[in-house]
Design an enzyme around this catalytic site. Sequence first.
Site, mmCIF file in Angstrom:
data_model
loop_
_atom_site.group_PDB
_atom_site.id
_atom_site.type_symbol
_atom_site.label_atom_id
_atom_site.label_comp_id
_atom_site.label_asym_id
_atom_site.label_seq_id
_atom_site.Cartn_x
_atom_site.Cartn_y
_atom_site.Cartn_z
ATOM 1 N N GLU A 99 0.833 -1.213 0.000
ATOM 2 C CA GLU A 99 0.000 0.000 0.000
ATOM 3 C C GLU A 99 0.866 1.262 0.000
ATOM 4 O O GLU A 99 0.626 2.186 -0.772
ATOM 5 C CB GLU A 99 -0.941 -0.002 1.214
ATOM 6 C CG GLU A 99 -1.880 1.203 1.202
ATOM 7 C CD GLU A 99 -3.023 1.083 2.191
ATOM 8 O OE1 GLU A 99 -4.088 0.601 1.781
ATOM 9 O OE2 GLU A 99 -2.860 1.464 3.360
ATOM 10 N N ARG A 131 -3.413 34.601 -16.393
ATOM 11 C CA ARG A 131 -3.783 35.583 -15.370
ATOM 12 C C ARG A 131 -2.808 36.772 -15.431
ATOM 13 O O ARG A 131 -1.581 36.575 -15.314
ATOM 14 C CB ARG A 131 -3.727 34.931 -13.987
ATOM 15 C CG ARG A 131 -3.882 35.879 -12.826
ATOM 16 C CD ARG A 131 -5.297 36.319 -12.643
ATOM 17 N NE ARG A 131 -5.472 37.152 -11.461
ATOM 18 C CZ ARG A 131 -6.565 37.871 -11.232
ATOM 19 N NH1 ARG A 131 -7.571 37.869 -12.113
ATOM 20 N NH2 ARG A 131 -6.677 38.597 -10.142
ATOM 21 N N GLN A 141 9.265 36.384 -11.126
ATOM 22 C CA GLN A 141 10.164 35.271 -10.814
ATOM 23 C C GLN A 141 9.698 34.424 -9.617
ATOM 24 O O GLN A 141 9.824 33.198 -9.633
ATOM 25 C CB GLN A 141 11.569 35.812 -10.548
ATOM 26 C CG GLN A 141 12.627 34.751 -10.735
ATOM 27 C CD GLN A 141 14.020 35.330 -10.611
ATOM 28 O OE1 GLN A 141 14.233 36.323 -9.911
ATOM 29 N NE2 GLN A 141 14.971 34.732 -11.282
#
Lengths: 377, 85
Positions: free
Chosen positions: A240, A266, A277
Amino acid sequence: MSTEREELIRAALEFGRRAFPEDRPTGEAEGEFNRAGWKQLAEFGLFGMPVPASHGGLGLGLGDVIAVMETLGYAIADQGLLFSANAHLWTNVIPVLIYGTAEQKQEYLPRMASGEWIGANAGSEPDAGSDIFAMRTRAVKTATSYVLNGTKTFCTNAQVADVFVAYATLDPALGPMGITSFVVPRSTPGVTVGKHIDKMGLRTSPMGEVIFEDCEIPLANRLGREGRGAQVFECAMEWERGCILANCLGVMRRQLEKAIAHCQTRKQFGKSIGKFQSVANRIVDMKLRLETCRPLVRRIGELKDSGKAADLEAAMAKLYVSECYVKSSLDLIQLFGGYGYTTEQGVERDLRDAVGSTLYSGTSEIQRNIIAKCLGL
Amino acid sequence: MDVTEMKNTVREFILAEFLPGESSANLKDDTPLRTSGVLDSMATLKLVSFVEDKFGIEVEAHEAGVENFDRISDIAALIERKKGA
Ligand SMILES: Cc1cc2nc3c(=O)[nH]c(=O)nc-3n(C[C@H](O)[C@H](O)[C@H](O)COP(=O)(O)OP(=O)(O)OC[C@H]3O[C@@H](n4cnc5c(N)ncnc54)[C@H](O)[C@@H]3O)c2cc1C
């Protein structure tokens, strides 16, 4: 990558996009289990992928299953459903495949592999979480059966489960050597599914208590040797831990693509925010995390497919990928600004899902303990 | 396999699994394993499984305590007893 694996990935992507179109609501707010989605995953063959054809599966190697899981994580928004699928595969299908008797495999694997039966892991208890082998659920052996008494908690799939792989102690004084595991069909008298446990994320994956009250389990339903349930549990956890975050790689890839698209379009201060940056650096970190996580998960497939143990590698993958998944989810919210914090964009959902990954299958602290131990510390 | 080989097989496993980097000279036949904390209960379970697979014996839960698993010499004695039985 082999052409067969490439083909499998293409098929998984096509299936995921067709069967789970992004705009379809998945009952997140209500915390509804998507049974129709489970059936679709079953029809796609997901639950039989690691199971040999002789037991009704597809007999794929783990590397292939991991590749499929990563792709489904990318294509499907409902991570709760995929989490339920993982719990079923690694804590039920795999232990029965590895430790089951011929009769148990014949009885349970075809139903588990087809997805007709949903499995749940009944390990954790209110006072035994990280210290799982301090469990109090007792198994008392009689001439024909084991009688189980105790309460399990945090059982993923509990409400919808048809079968449990459950753990109990024959004698707490024996520590891990007293733990024994059992395959318990839900219809067994004395099994009750208790209260639903509401969660912050992975909400479409049900979770609940499971109570065993004078629950008589035939001797034939013991999974593995008496007193070796800890081994069965550790085996399930190794698989798992190693595999459950394959989906999350897909999510991180989706987050990266979303981040790039958003930061290109945007505009603030007259230019796309990606041109700042400090914004771009955040996306660079997301990309780096994804690329460093992937090999850790893929390595588990290689190790298991060549019959090797992967305790150390699984713990490293679990620890690193889960922590990166949380960071990636936080980054995406930050990049979306206030919109990322609203529920409308679906961006915050990833974070709620991601937090759980540092807890289930052993917390990050426990993974660090395992790694330290493997290093001889 | 004679007793010395038996002990060395167990020693190599313990060194590889639980004491990576440790010199075999420091793991003597009578070095305490459980009571010193080298082996916790999960490590003991791993060692028990190894011993069972390697030497074709079955160890019962009540036989995996300190009396049989605290020193390599005790483990070898248990294996010998089981194989002779
Ligand atoms: C989404 C989800 C699904 C789950 N599904 C299942 C399931 O299907 N079946 C099942 O049996 N269980 C399941 N669990 C339970 C899960 O395995 C436990 O929550 C987990 O093991 C931690 O146990 P706990 O919650 O009792 O925390 P605790 O063990 O009480 O831990 C609390 C804090 O203490 C820290 N801690 C504890 N011990 C140590 C230590 N030795 N060293 C350092 N730090 C330590 C932990 O890291 C944690 O930060 C699930 C949990 C979640 C969140």
